[in-house]
Enzyme design. Sequence first.
Site, short mmCIF file in Angstrom:
data_model
loop_
_atom_site.label_atom_id
_atom_site.label_comp_id
_atom_site.label_asym_id
_atom_site.label_seq_id
_atom_site.Cartn_x
_atom_site.Cartn_y
_atom_site.Cartn_z
N LEU A 148 -32.16 48.21 27.59
CA LEU A 148 -32.01 46.72 28.21
C LEU A 148 -30.35 46.56 27.72
O LEU A 148 -29.79 45.51 28.27
CB LEU A 148 -32.79 45.77 27.59
N ARG A 149 -29.84 47.49 26.92
CA ARG A 149 -28.42 47.35 26.34
C ARG A 149 -27.36 47.14 27.79
O ARG A 149 -26.50 46.53 27.96
CB ARG A 149 -27.97 48.21 25.38
N ALA A 150 -27.73 48.13 28.88
CA ALA A 150 -26.89 48.23 29.99
C ALA A 150 -27.00 46.61 30.73
O ALA A 150 -25.97 46.15 31.22
CB ALA A 150 -27.69 49.04 31.05
#
Length: 289
Positions: free
Chosen positions: A274-276
Amino acid sequence: MTPIYPFAAIVGQEQLKQALLICAVDPTVGGVLVRGDKGSAKSTAARGLAAVLPPIRRAAGCGYNCEPEHPLPLCPVCSGGARALHDGPVPFINLPLGATEDRVLGSLDFEKALQGGKQAFKPGLLAGAHRGMLYIDEVNLLADHLVDVLLDAAAMGVNTVEREGLAVSHPARVTLLGTMNQEEGDLRPQLLDRFGLMVDVAAPREPGLRAEVVRRRLAFEADPAGFAAQWQTDSEALRENIAAARALLPQTRLSDQLFHFVSELCCEFDVTSLRADIVLNKAARALAA
């Protein structure tokens, strides 16, 4: 001091400049990794960016770059009460590939220990880069033990050191800027994941652009101070734009439609982290600001 090649004078490389400006507006994006051949303005752009960032408020002689409102108790300069505050350039610290772990993290100050008989901490490169930029040229060649150190600091925003019975923690919120040539090897996936943005660069293929790059570079080498003075107005305008964008950033909101689009994009490319999504949304906010 030799002037730095002006960021505003860089020819082309629009994606590279845009990525660096995004991190200038919102440092929480996570820094920029620049991949490309030698001579494609990777280092020039990184160093030039630091010169156009709005100054920060700090105390003279502070080795930790303490925020004036939140002085660090262990800082001998800021914890004493009255301080001489001034506006100075954003820290731009170069991390040499051959640096020792103590040089990066900090270590026991043996000189003060011998003189005063008390343990004292000598801040390292991470302390010096706090509230600024940590630049690593050829980051893919960085020793594994230094990679592990950077991973911990980048994840927590805090540097913790335990040496000879001395335990110290201090803020280390840094913007990572790394450059690399893929022909010299890949970057460890764990460290690659800590860079919010990545840009692939190459020398221009258009003869006109290449000629202008060479023309400006030769002019800079012939008279660095004079060349920098020619671009002073553009550099000041860029600094003011960054400051204005930072002021607007807290008020900038993304629409639900854009949130959904970013998530669709990440799903389409089978992105597991989910960092993207978070980085894409932050980058969009910074661009809007």
